[in-house]
Write an enzyme that holds these catalytic residues in place. Structure first.
Site, PDB file in Angstrom:
ATOM      1  N   ASP A 198      40.270  17.370 -18.383  1.00  0.00           N
ATOM      2  CA  ASP A 198      39.053  16.652 -18.765  1.00  0.00           C
ATOM      3  C   ASP A 198      37.903  17.656 -18.835  1.00  0.00           C
ATOM      4  O   ASP A 198      37.634  18.367 -17.861  1.00  0.00           O
ATOM      5  CB  ASP A 198      38.758  15.584 -17.707  1.00  0.00           C
ATOM      6  CG  ASP A 198      37.678  14.605 -18.150  1.00  0.00           C
ATOM      7  OD1 ASP A 198      36.747  15.024 -18.867  1.00  0.00           O
ATOM      8  OD2 ASP A 198      37.748  13.428 -17.751  1.00  0.00           O
ATOM      9  N   ASP A 245      44.663  13.791  -5.656  1.00  0.00           N
ATOM     10  CA  ASP A 245      43.388  14.237  -6.206  1.00  0.00           C
ATOM     11  C   ASP A 245      43.335  15.762  -6.117  1.00  0.00           C
ATOM     12  O   ASP A 245      43.568  16.329  -5.044  1.00  0.00           O
ATOM     13  CB  ASP A 245      42.241  13.618  -5.396  1.00  0.00           C
ATOM     14  CG  ASP A 245      40.873  13.879  -5.987  1.00  0.00           C
ATOM     15  OD1 ASP A 245      40.673  14.950  -6.601  1.00  0.00           O
ATOM     16  OD2 ASP A 245      39.999  13.010  -5.818  1.00  0.00           O
ATOM     17  N   THR A 272      52.012  20.170 -25.586  1.00  0.00           N
ATOM     18  CA  THR A 272      51.892  18.904 -24.881  1.00  0.00           C
ATOM     19  C   THR A 272      51.570  17.801 -25.888  1.00  0.00           C
ATOM     20  O   THR A 272      51.252  18.064 -27.057  1.00  0.00           O
ATOM     21  CB  THR A 272      50.765  18.962 -23.833  1.00  0.00           C
ATOM     22  OG1 THR A 272      49.499  18.930 -24.508  1.00  0.00           O
ATOM     23  CG2 THR A 272      50.865  20.220 -22.981  1.00  0.00           C
ATOM     24  N   GLU A 273      51.633  16.554 -25.448  1.00  0.00           N
ATOM     25  CA  GLU A 273      51.320  15.441 -26.340  1.00  0.00           C
ATOM     26  C   GLU A 273      49.860  15.514 -26.802  1.00  0.00           C
ATOM     27  O   GLU A 273      49.545  15.221 -27.959  1.00  0.00           O
ATOM     28  CB  GLU A 273      51.618  14.098 -25.656  1.00  0.00           C
ATOM     29  CG  GLU A 273      50.867  13.821 -24.374  1.00  0.00           C
ATOM     30  CD  GLU A 273      51.522  14.434 -23.136  1.00  0.00           C
ATOM     31  OE1 GLU A 273      51.039  14.170 -22.028  1.00  0.00           O
ATOM     32  OE2 GLU A 273      52.513  15.192 -23.273  1.00  0.00           O
ATOM     33  N   TYR A 274      48.952  15.953 -25.912  1.00  0.00           N
ATOM     34  CA  TYR A 274      47.551  16.094 -26.300  1.00  0.00           C
ATOM     35  C   TYR A 274      47.382  17.242 -27.287  1.00  0.00           C
ATOM     36  O   TYR A 274      46.589  17.160 -28.229  1.00  0.00           O
ATOM     37  CB  TYR A 274      46.682  16.323 -25.058  1.00  0.00           C
ATOM     38  CG  TYR A 274      46.644  15.150 -24.120  1.00  0.00           C
ATOM     39  CD1 TYR A 274      46.033  13.956 -24.493  1.00  0.00           C
ATOM     40  CD2 TYR A 274      47.218  15.228 -22.858  1.00  0.00           C
ATOM     41  CE1 TYR A 274      45.998  12.868 -23.627  1.00  0.00           C
ATOM     42  CE2 TYR A 274      47.196  14.150 -21.993  1.00  0.00           C
ATOM     43  CZ  TYR A 274      46.584  12.974 -22.385  1.00  0.00           C
ATOM     44  OH  TYR A 274      46.563  11.902 -21.526  1.00  0.00           O
ATOM     45  N   GLU A 275      48.109  18.303 -27.065  1.00  0.00           N
ATOM     46  CA  GLU A 275      48.037  19.461 -27.958  1.00  0.00           C
ATOM     47  C   GLU A 275      48.430  19.085 -29.381  1.00  0.00           C
ATOM     48  O   GLU A 275      47.786  19.474 -30.351  1.00  0.00           O
ATOM     49  CB  GLU A 275      48.949  20.563 -27.424  1.00  0.00           C
ATOM     50  CG  GLU A 275      48.872  21.871 -28.182  1.00  0.00           C
ATOM     51  CD  GLU A 275      49.604  22.998 -27.472  1.00  0.00           C
ATOM     52  OE1 GLU A 275      49.823  24.041 -28.113  1.00  0.00           O
ATOM     53  OE2 GLU A 275      49.936  22.837 -26.279  1.00  0.00           O
TER      54      GLU A 275
END
Length: 208
Positions: free
Chosen positions: A115, A93, A188-191
């Site tokens: 997030d 975390d 990145t994959e999100y990018e």
């Protein structure tokens, strides 16, 4: 991502790559084969960014931090597939960073598509909130960089204000990374996903 009941067993079976039980807390250097500068990514996604960096920079040790055990499986698989000895992963975390790392132990921090926690009452959970910046400042060496990318305009603006209020120095600001993409940028994959939807990508590099 679908929950995998066997996730912890899988990660623990790869304890030479993944620290599930804080085994290397306060002694992260001993987790690596070589004593090299340490860069950390807080929130690994599927691992494209950190594994690409590690391939490009074998002289740097990379630590990927992720709280989701199911996501961590994907990252572990990539590290194993590529045979990377300079990547280690922590099932951790982000709130407990300073419980794990020593002060002045890290050379760079990456925050990629974190997030956004858009609700005001959740602002303290954003990885560029002052309480996280305080942790980064403690674990980073003097004049080291925090590098942050997002497609979320609200989180970008929040981060600018938060970093400025914390007294950080902006070394680089890019309001549309893909308009004239720096060759050092790793998508990145999100990018890729957000860019295909027409979202602008924002990039901050700031030091304490």
């Amino acid at each position: 991502m679908r929950n995998k009941p066997w996730a912890i067993d899988y990660l623990e079976s790869n304890a030479h790559i993944v620290d599930v039980n804080n085994t290397y807390s306060k002694k992260i250097k001993t987790f690596f084969d070589k004593d090299q500068p340490i860069h950390i990514e807080v929130g690994t996604g599927m691992g494209i960014f950190i594994t690409t960096l590690a391939q490009q920079n074998p002289e740097i040790n990379y630590v990927g931090i992720e709280i989701d055990k199911n996501v961590m499986i994907r990252v572990t698989e990539k590290v194993l597939e590529l045979g990377l000895s300079n990547v280690r992963l922590l099932l951790l975390d982000a709130n407990t960073l300073m419980d794990y790392f020593n002060e002045n132990e890290v050379d760079k921090v990456y925050l990629n598509f974190s997030d956004p926690w858009p609700k005001v009452r959740h602002a303290k959970r954003r990885l560029t909130h002052s309480r996280f910046l305080s942790s980064y400042k403690q674990l980073l060496k003097k004049d080291s960089i925090v590098e942050f990318k997002t497609d979320n305009r609200g989180l970008f603006e929040f981060s600018l204000i938060s970093m400025n209020a914390f007294g950080m120095t902006f070394e680089n600001l890019n309001l549309d990374v893909h308009d004239d993409e720096p060759k050092e940028n790793i998508r990145t994959e999100y990018e890729e996903k957000f860019s295909q939807r027409g979202h602008k990508i924002y990039w901050i590099q700031a030091s304490f």
